[in-house]
Write an enzyme that holds these catalytic residues in place. Sequence first.
Site, PDB file in Angstrom:
ATOM      1  N   GLU A   1     -13.108  21.790  -7.568  1.00  0.00           N
ATOM      2  CA  GLU A   1     -12.224  20.845  -8.226  1.00  0.00           C
ATOM      3  C   GLU A   1     -11.793  21.326  -9.597  1.00  0.00           C
ATOM      4  OE1 GLU A   1     -14.275  17.170  -7.980  1.00  0.00           O
ATOM      5  OE2 GLU A   1     -13.126  16.603  -6.222  1.00  0.00           O
TER       6      GLU A   1
ATOM      7  N   CYS B   1      -9.560  21.722 -17.014  1.00  0.00           N
ATOM      8  CA  CYS B   1     -10.963  22.109 -16.886  1.00  0.00           C
ATOM      9  C   CYS B   1     -11.127  22.901 -15.589  1.00  0.00           C
ATOM     10  CB  CYS B   1     -11.814  20.838 -16.876  1.00  0.00           C
ATOM     11  SG  CYS B   1     -13.558  21.190 -16.798  1.00  0.00           S
TER      12      CYS B   1
ATOM     13  N   CYS C   1     -23.864  26.710  -8.491  1.00  0.00           N
ATOM     14  CA  CYS C   1     -24.390  27.346  -9.702  1.00  0.00           C
ATOM     15  C   CYS C   1     -25.780  27.876  -9.380  1.00  0.00           C
ATOM     16  CB  CYS C   1     -24.453  26.323 -10.839  1.00  0.00           C
ATOM     17  SG  CYS C   1     -24.831  27.066 -12.452  1.00  0.00           S
TER      18      CYS C   1
ATOM     19  N   CYS D   1     -30.065  23.316 -14.458  1.00  0.00           N
ATOM     20  CA  CYS D   1     -30.247  22.406 -15.587  1.00  0.00           C
ATOM     21  C   CYS D   1     -30.617  21.030 -15.012  1.00  0.00           C
ATOM     22  CB  CYS D   1     -28.989  22.335 -16.433  1.00  0.00           C
ATOM     23  SG  CYS D   1     -28.508  23.982 -17.023  1.00  0.00           S
TER      24      CYS D   1
ATOM     25  N   CYS E   1     -28.068  18.103 -14.665  1.00  0.00           N
ATOM     26  CA  CYS E   1     -26.754  18.434 -14.096  1.00  0.00           C
ATOM     27  C   CYS E   1     -26.851  18.505 -12.584  1.00  0.00           C
ATOM     28  CB  CYS E   1     -26.286  19.783 -14.648  1.00  0.00           C
ATOM     29  SG  CYS E   1     -24.810  20.416 -13.815  1.00  0.00           S
TER      30      CYS E   1
ATOM     31  N   CYS F   1     -13.516   8.491  -5.773  1.00  0.00           N
ATOM     32  CA  CYS F   1     -13.708   9.755  -5.083  1.00  0.00           C
ATOM     33  C   CYS F   1     -14.561   9.631  -3.829  1.00  0.00           C
ATOM     34  CB  CYS F   1     -14.232  10.835  -6.017  1.00  0.00           C
ATOM     35  SG  CYS F   1     -15.919  10.569  -6.427  1.00  0.00           S
TER      36      CYS F   1
HETATM   37  N1  SAH Z   1     -22.125  25.959 -16.616  1.00  0.00           N
HETATM   38  C1  SAH Z   1     -21.500  25.967 -17.864  1.00  0.00           C
HETATM   39  C2  SAH Z   1     -20.171  25.258 -17.802  1.00  0.00           C
HETATM   40  C3  SAH Z   1     -20.286  23.752 -17.516  1.00  0.00           C
HETATM   41  S1  SAH Z   1     -19.563  22.923 -18.862  1.00  0.00           S
HETATM   42  C4  SAH Z   1     -22.381  25.381 -18.917  1.00  0.00           C
HETATM   43  O1  SAH Z   1     -23.424  24.834 -18.555  1.00  0.00           O
HETATM   44  O2  SAH Z   1     -22.051  25.495 -20.088  1.00  0.00           O
HETATM   45  C5  SAH Z   1     -19.907  21.275 -18.671  1.00  0.00           C
HETATM   46  C6  SAH Z   1     -20.775  20.655 -19.756  1.00  0.00           C
HETATM   47  O3  SAH Z   1     -21.247  19.390 -19.250  1.00  0.00           O
HETATM   48  C7  SAH Z   1     -22.016  21.473 -20.054  1.00  0.00           C
HETATM   49  O4  SAH Z   1     -22.322  21.401 -21.419  1.00  0.00           O
HETATM   50  C8  SAH Z   1     -23.063  20.772 -19.236  1.00  0.00           C
HETATM   51  O5  SAH Z   1     -24.358  21.029 -19.740  1.00  0.00           O
HETATM   52  C9  SAH Z   1     -22.672  19.342 -19.364  1.00  0.00           C
HETATM   53  N2  SAH Z   1     -23.199  18.459 -18.313  1.00  0.00           N
HETATM   54  C10 SAH Z   1     -23.742  18.801 -17.119  1.00  0.00           C
HETATM   55  N3  SAH Z   1     -24.147  17.695 -16.425  1.00  0.00           N
HETATM   56  C11 SAH Z   1     -23.844  16.637 -17.197  1.00  0.00           C
HETATM   57  C12 SAH Z   1     -23.995  15.230 -17.042  1.00  0.00           C
HETATM   58  N4  SAH Z   1     -24.532  14.715 -15.942  1.00  0.00           N
HETATM   59  N5  SAH Z   1     -23.550  14.436 -18.041  1.00  0.00           N
HETATM   60  C13 SAH Z   1     -22.967  14.952 -19.137  1.00  0.00           C
HETATM   61  N6  SAH Z   1     -22.804  16.273 -19.342  1.00  0.00           N
HETATM   62  C14 SAH Z   1     -23.231  17.110 -18.395  1.00  0.00           C
HETATM   63 FE1  SF4 Z   2     -24.964  25.315 -13.997  1.00  0.00          FE
HETATM   64 FE2  SF4 Z   2     -24.801  22.709 -14.549  1.00  0.00          FE
HETATM   65 FE3  SF4 Z   2     -26.464  24.243 -15.957  1.00  0.00          FE
HETATM   66 FE4  SF4 Z   2     -23.816  24.524 -16.302  1.00  0.00          FE
HETATM   67  S1  SF4 Z   2     -25.022  22.703 -16.773  1.00  0.00           S
HETATM   68  S2  SF4 Z   2     -25.317  26.182 -16.043  1.00  0.00           S
HETATM   69  S3  SF4 Z   2     -23.093  24.106 -14.182  1.00  0.00           S
HETATM   70  S4  SF4 Z   2     -26.614  23.821 -13.738  1.00  0.00           S
END
Ligand code: SAH
Ligand code: SF4
Length: 410
Positions: free
Chosen positions: A123, A136, A143, A147, A150, A381
């Site tokens: 997406e 975006c 991935c 994290c 996430c 969605c």
């Molecule tokens: N993988 C890369 C790019 C993703 S950017 C990274 O981690 O930087 C998207 C941003 O949203 C990142 O800072 C990520 O940590 C954050 N994010 C992930 N899950 C989230 C959630 N459930 N609520 C808010 N922010 C979130």
């Molecule tokens: Fe991967 Fe989500 Fe961590 Fe970004 S925030 S590196 S998308 S697991």
Amino acid sequence: MTLSFDLTAEGARDALRAGAVPEKPSLIGLTRAELGEALVASGIVPERQAKMRAQQLWHWMYVRGVSDFSGMFNISKDLRAELDKHFTVARPQIVEEQISADGTRKWLFRFPPRGAGRPVEIETVYIPEEGRGTLCISSQVGCTLTCSFCHTGTQKLVRNLTAEEILAQLLTARDRLGDFPDRDTPDGAIVPAEGRKVSNIVMMGMGEPLYNFEAVKKALLIASDGDGLSLSKRRITLSTSGVVPEIFRTGEEIGVMLAISLHATNDDLRDLLVPINKKYPLKELIAACRAYPGLSNAKRITFEYVMLKDVNDSIDDAKGLIKLLKGIPAKINLIPFNPWPGTNYQCSDWETIEKFADYINNAGYASPIRTPRGRDILAACGQLKSDSERMRKVDRLALEAMMIAGHGEA
Ligand code: SAH
Ligand code: SF4
């Protein structure tokens, strides 16, 4: 009001057509030199014309946004026909387009398997604001990192996107918004009042861009090429969870703005939230930030910080944050956590977020809270189809929330 278009019927026809003929290589996503080489290797362009033809095609693909050789009027009909026999400049299949009442748009794209077994889907989200429109973009399907807050992290990596697929997200968004010369913006579309409809891009979609370095680099250098898509590197932000060895190269070889998914200010907590921290702890991450090429007050690093209730949202955490970033030209982005089914985390209370933000404001960082956008298309969605190995609905919900909440500020 939420609008949603299911484009699968048309897509199915495309897929049938694509099934009948082997996939033609795309000319999108090649460097100028590679483009010239591809034309010569196909036998349809003599070596001495390679540079000139590559330049012509570059203009049509990236300045005019043409997605069919037949629209390239200064190229002879015969050559256009030959090009069409060997190559494509077509857009990917859009499975669905959703438009939120606030103008946020979301596209579900389908790309060929390219080794993944089945077609993959990703997406891309467009966020219009006063004076700018941010796209975006995703860099991977899934991935490899995990994290804990996430949901994308719960989906295994399916594959890296190619440079073509990364650029296709930008080209198609610009098509749909009428953001090429001589194109009309769809009636009623919410876009910036002046200038480009897509004025900024953020690599903040699915995946870790620095684990797909070469493709991301190629795509971003094409996106910022002054004779083509011409986006200023200051309006492109790459977000990383902290792949330290690639951070310097990002500045040196790509030269775009950097965002760091920080989320914690001590190693014990960051190990839990962003496990790549075990490999590259805060000391190394911060040192890499300090050494980021071109860093200055006019070119700051954005530090993303997700607000998790009772986890990282105390005033002591805010103090820790200011201390950690001392001396680094920085912006701070507080992201209200977007909960997803099954998560143990909760978003901090609004009052707590405001207190945290006030502390940070008093320390000299301007209005850092990021307002979530496009909530209504998140709600809608559930209409998305899910029939392959691609994300389950819950995964997609969380991803969308993340993309919309986490978009950059460049
Ligand atoms: N993988 C890369 C790019 C993703 S950017 C990274 O981690 O930087 C998207 C941003 O949203 C990142 O800072 C990520 O940590 C954050 N994010 C992930 N899950 C989230 C959630 N459930 N609520 C808010 N922010 C979130
Ligand atoms: Fe991967 Fe989500 Fe961590 Fe970004 S925030 S590196 S998308 S697991």
